[in-house]
Enzyme design. Structure first.
Site, PDB file in Angstrom:
ATOM      1  N   CYS A   1      -2.217   9.777  -6.623  1.00 43.18           N
ATOM      2  CA  CYS A   1      -3.352   9.499  -5.727  1.00 43.18           C
ATOM      3  C   CYS A   1      -4.455  10.528  -5.941  1.00 43.18           C
ATOM      4  O   CYS A   1      -4.222  11.714  -5.821  1.00 43.18           O
ATOM      5  CB  CYS A   1      -2.941   9.512  -4.258  1.00 43.18           C
ATOM      6  SG  CYS A   1      -4.402   9.291  -3.215  1.00 43.18           S
ATOM      7  N   LYS A  18       0.869  -1.183   0.000  1.00 38.93           N
ATOM      8  CA  LYS A  18       0.000   0.000   0.000  1.00 38.93           C
ATOM      9  C   LYS A  18       0.907   1.235   0.000  1.00 38.93           C
ATOM     10  O   LYS A  18       1.975   1.229   0.613  1.00 38.93           O
ATOM     11  CB  LYS A  18      -0.881   0.005   1.269  1.00 38.93           C
ATOM     12  CG  LYS A  18      -1.715   1.283   1.438  1.00 38.93           C
ATOM     13  CD  LYS A  18      -2.725   1.484   0.326  1.00 38.93           C
ATOM     14  CE  LYS A  18      -3.422   2.868   0.424  1.00 38.93           C
ATOM     15  NZ  LYS A  18      -4.248   3.148  -0.769  1.00 38.93           N
TER      16      LYS A  18
HETATM   17  O1  RRO Z   1      -5.692   5.500  -0.964  1.00 38.98           O
HETATM   18  C1  RRO Z   1      -6.336   5.906  -1.958  1.00 38.98           C
HETATM   19  O2  RRO Z   1      -7.388   6.547  -1.865  1.00 38.98           O
HETATM   20  C2  RRO Z   1      -5.855   5.658  -3.321  1.00 38.98           C
HETATM   21  C3  RRO Z   1      -4.552   5.901  -3.728  1.00 38.98           C
HETATM   22 BR1  RRO Z   1      -3.208   6.397  -2.553  1.00 38.98          BR
HETATM   23  C4  RRO Z   1      -4.222   5.744  -5.093  1.00 38.98           C
HETATM   24  O3  RRO Z   1      -3.076   5.962  -5.530  1.00 38.98           O
HETATM   25  N1  RRO Z   1      -5.202   5.361  -5.950  1.00 38.98           N
HETATM   26  C5  RRO Z   1      -6.463   5.129  -5.546  1.00 38.98           C
HETATM   27  O4  RRO Z   1      -7.315   4.796  -6.369  1.00 38.98           O
HETATM   28  N2  RRO Z   1      -6.776   5.268  -4.220  1.00 38.98           N
END
Ligand code: RRO
Length: 310
Positions: free
Chosen positions: A131, A45
């Site tokens: 993100c 993650k």
């Molecule tokens: O954690 C998120 O909301 C998230 C991230 Br960091 C990302 O790079 N892509 C996404 O769809 N969700």
């Protein structure tokens, strides 16, 4: 029997399939399930310097055509993932894993990467520049000047293999401009694509996720054509030393085949992995190998990037 072995910057992976950041990678327990599957690697993650709880729930919803999420970067901290990866290096000496990280500002990105540079970690970093879900924070890689500045600074001190996770681009001129910047740096890979940011899914008369009045990143079937276009656009434009990781809409061996045909060296699975669990890697590998056998391909190199035009 065909092989699905692949290589990024002289590092070999027994299988080209792995999870996409955000799915089956929050905790050691989830990552262990990917390690014990047929996947060739995993990515964590996306980590930040400090642990984060993320956005309020519901924040991830599956639909018949894919998924929408606004997780908001929940993670157990850079320290947590980095220590775990360093432990794994001792156990699985012949395997290589990916550490995804980002920062809420440029200073945090550099603090994080300096920690990784000074650590024992010898795998790949996937710097997340895309993100879509932290309120008030734009997707970095849509701002080319900022992206260029970040990469310039990063490569002044960061000497281990590093690639970047990109948002989808939708304009040919943007492919040209982005590739021109990326080609200035010794990137190990670019990963196309993150979720398509800020979609809206409605059921009855309501949105389906709580954060940002329902706006969230789309994954799954919705995004495969955009993912393939981004993989192929960058495959055609980037220096051959920069590998492409293909992500987006992969749920069958045929989808994996198409990503590789567009130029992907490694293929990541997000939404479909979330729905089916890590056994999906065995099915996808079997289906990909069946297509290769039928077509007479023994290795991925024989068809990588060899998309035909009319
Ligand atoms: O954690 C998120 O909301 C998230 C991230 Br960091 C990302 O790079 N892509 C996404 O769809 N969700």
């Amino acid at each position: 029997m065909p092989t699905t072995q692949t290589t990024i910057q002289h590092v070999s992976f027994e299988n080209c399939l792995m999870n996409a950041a955000g799915v089956y990678c929050y905790s050691k327990e989830e990552l262990e399930q990917v390690i014990n599957s047929s996947a060739g690697s995993f990515v964590t993650k996306t980590a930040t310097l400090e642990a984060r709880l993320g956005n309020p729930e519901p924040r991830y919803i599956n639909t018949s055509l894919g998924s929408i999420n606004s997780m908001g970067l929940p993670n157990l901290s850079l320290h947590y993932y980095l220590e775990y990866l360093i432990e794994l290096q001792e156990i699985y000496k012949e395997r290589t894993y990916f550490l995804s990280l980002t920062g809420l500002n440029q200073e945090d990105i550099h603090k994080s990467l300096k920690q990784v540079q000074e650590s024992e970690f010898n795998g790949f970093v996937e710097l997340n520049l895309s993100c879509p879900n932290v309120p008030g924070k734009p997707q970095i890689a849509y701002d080319f000047e900022t992206t260029d500045n970040i990469l310039k600074q990063v490569f002044s001190y960061y000497k281990k293999p590093l690639g970047i996770k990109l948002p989808p681009y939708f304009d040919i001129v943007h492919f040209d401009q982005a590739a021109e910047i990326f080609n200035r740096y010794p990137l190990a890979f670019v990963n196309c694509i993150n979720s398509i940011g800020n979609g809206l899914i409605i059921e009855d008369e309501s949105v389906v996720i709580k954060p940002k009045e329902g706006f969230g990143g789309l994954g799954g079937d919705y995004i495969k054509p955009t993912a393939l276009a981004n993989v192929h656009a960058f495959y055609k434009r980037l220096n051959k030393s920069i590998a492409i990781i293909g992500t987006g809409g992969v749920k069958t061996g045929r989808d994996v085949f198409e990503h590789i045909l567009c130029g992907a060296s490694m293929v990541q699975v997000g939404t479909a992995l979330q729905k089916e669990g890590p056994e999906i890697f065995e099915r996808l590998t079997r289906e990909l190998k069946a297509i290769m056998e039928e077509k007479g391909y023994k290795t991925l190199e024989e068809f990588r990037g060899k998309l035909n035009y009319l």
